[in-house]
Design an enzyme around this catalytic site. Structure first.
Site, mmCIF file in Angstrom:
data_model
loop_
_atom_site.group_PDB
_atom_site.id
_atom_site.type_symbol
_atom_site.label_atom_id
_atom_site.label_comp_id
_atom_site.label_asym_id
_atom_site.label_seq_id
_atom_site.Cartn_x
_atom_site.Cartn_y
_atom_site.Cartn_z
ATOM 1 N N SER A 164 25.645 45.799 76.818
ATOM 2 C CA SER A 164 25.636 46.684 77.976
ATOM 3 C C SER A 164 26.739 47.756 77.861
ATOM 4 O O SER A 164 26.835 48.453 76.850
ATOM 5 C CB SER A 164 25.786 45.849 79.244
ATOM 6 N N ASP A 368 14.493 43.761 79.609
ATOM 7 C CA ASP A 368 15.626 44.424 80.259
ATOM 8 C C ASP A 368 15.136 45.667 80.990
ATOM 9 O O ASP A 368 14.260 46.386 80.502
ATOM 10 C CB ASP A 368 16.674 44.808 79.207
ATOM 11 N N HIS A 428 18.341 41.407 79.513
ATOM 12 C CA HIS A 428 19.545 42.196 79.209
ATOM 13 C C HIS A 428 20.523 41.401 78.366
ATOM 14 O O HIS A 428 21.211 41.952 77.502
ATOM 15 C CB HIS A 428 20.203 42.607 80.530
#
Length: 430
Positions: A164, A368, A428
């Site tokens: 991320s 995601d 994610h």
């Protein structure tokens, strides 16, 4: 719970990402694994915490395996907490041995970065980092200290893996590390960076949210129009260089999505999150709304059970955490101080890494949303790397986690020092 790749599949894919043959034979016993940790003062009033686990492989010594530094997202998410106990470390959040851990393939260095994250802390409010340059500068201090004091790792292949916003930081850190090695200020065998569901070009993610959700039946025509409208507002702010405003509008875009999808989970579209109360479309964002954004995207990395673990048994084990500092206690301040940097793209940094010959691996989870694969593909197409056209011409290859099964686990495309992995059935936290 995220639908992520686990166990045997995890290890095979990790070996592939590191460039090892999935059928490689490991041949030598290892010494008993150990772990060490400490603080580095990276600038005035700013103290960064790190935690190292030596690889524990039954056939190889740690010196024959790579070293991986893991960087969490947020900004403000703790690597030593979430990445360690919820994802890839030796123990899970119940302090039970994980069925498989990356320690079987590499030594692991978890760093709470930027300062104020996890067990890292600042003494004064002006010591927080404000941008990627400061983040990278701090990490150079930490890595120089680490490699100077742990010389056994200076020649071992060193990789930076990220998740991320950690990927955005990893890109900037990797470029500065490459320069430091070239200049001779850091002794390190830097072998490459892996950008996992990474916030490299925020606007490409935002612009792809609507089409992605629409293709998955989570938006209808009207919902797509509403999401596209606010996404265009974010684009205008980014194009004008108004990055704080872009961050605020990004939060507004998320609320529009939640309202139109019945609270889809930004980290796995097959699940739901608790819907945010409806807000007026003309909402003026204030500091309190920035705190709400932090709660949504950093708080999920430090749920109550994990906080209790880190501030209880782990704190007692480490013995060096200041009495007046709690794990994650400064995370909101970290997020707030990085607001002006949050929506800035770093595609040009990835270009510089590729030009310099640094190995760059991009991997992304199919489920995601916040950093969806469509957005990742979009920024990759914007690279100015001279070899990009040849990369684009390649046909991707299928990967299988189980040799006895025909079920596809991922796809990969690789040319020279750029690789892209499409990880199927992962969210994610791939």
């Amino acid at each position: 719970m995220e639908l992520v790749l686990r166990s045997y599949c995890d290890l095979r894919l990790l070996l592939l990402l590191l460039g090892f043959s999935a059928g490689a034979v490991l041949s030598r016993p290892t010494d008993e694994g150990k772990e060490v940790w400490g603080y580095v003062t990276v600038h005035k009033d700013a103290h960064m915490f790190w935690w190292l686990y030596y690889a524990t492989n039954p056939w190889k010594n740690f010196s024959e395996l790579p070293l991986i530094m893991w960087l969490q997202g947020g900004p403000g998410g703790s690597s030593t907490g979430f990445g360690n106990f919820e994802e890839i470390g030796p123990l899970d959040s119940n302090l039970k041995p994980r069925n498989t851990t990356w320690l079987q393939s590499a030594s692991l260095l978890f760093v709470d970065n930027p300062v104020g994250t996890g067990f890292s802390y600042v003494n004064t409010s002006d010591a927080y980092t404000k941008n990627l340059d400061m983040v990278a500068s701090d990490m150079m201090v930490l890595l120089k200290t680490f490699f100077d004091s742990h010389t056994e790792f200076q020649t071992i292949p060193f990789y930076i893996f990220s998740e991320s916003y950690g990927g955005k930081m990893a890109a900037g850190i990797s470029l500065e590390l490459h320069k430091a090695i070239q200049q001779g200020s850091i002794k390190c065998n830097f072998a490459g960076v892996a950008l996992g569901d990474s916030w490299i070009s925020p606007i490409d993610s935002v612009l792809s949210w609507g089409p992605y959700l629409y293709s998955m039946s989570l938006l209808d025509d009207q919902g797509l129009a509403e999401v596209s409208k606010v996404a265009e507002q974010v684009l205008d702010a980014v194009s004008e260089g108004h990055y704080q405003k872009a961050t605020q509008l990004w939060g507004k875009a998320e609320m529009v999505i939640e309202q139109n999808t019945d609270g889809v989970n930004f980290y796995n579209i097959l699940t739901k999150s608790t819907p945010t109360p409806a807000k007026e479309s003309s909402l003026e964002f204030t500091q309190s709304h920035l705190v709400q954004l932090c709660q949504r995207h950093v708080r999920h990395l430090q749920q109550d059970a994990l906080s209790q673990l880190m501030n209880g048994p782990i704190r007692k084990k480490l013995k060096i955490i200041p009495e007046d500092h709690s794990w994650g206690g400064q995370a909101t301040n970290v997020f707030q101080n990085m607001e002006g940097d949050f929506m800035k793209p770093v595609i040009s940094i990835v270009d510089e890494l590729l030009e310099a010959g640094v190995n760059v691996t991009v991997y992304n989870g199919q489920l995601d949303l916040i950093v969806d694969t469509m957005g990742q593909e979009a920024w990759v197409r914007k690279l100015k790397w001279p070899e990009l056209s040849k990369f684009n011409q390649l046909k991707r290859k299928a990967l299988y986690s189980d040799p006895q099964s025909s079920e596809t686990s991922a796809f990969v495309k690789s040319y020279k020092n750029l690789a892209f992995f499409w990880i199927l059935r992962a969210g994610h936290m791939a």
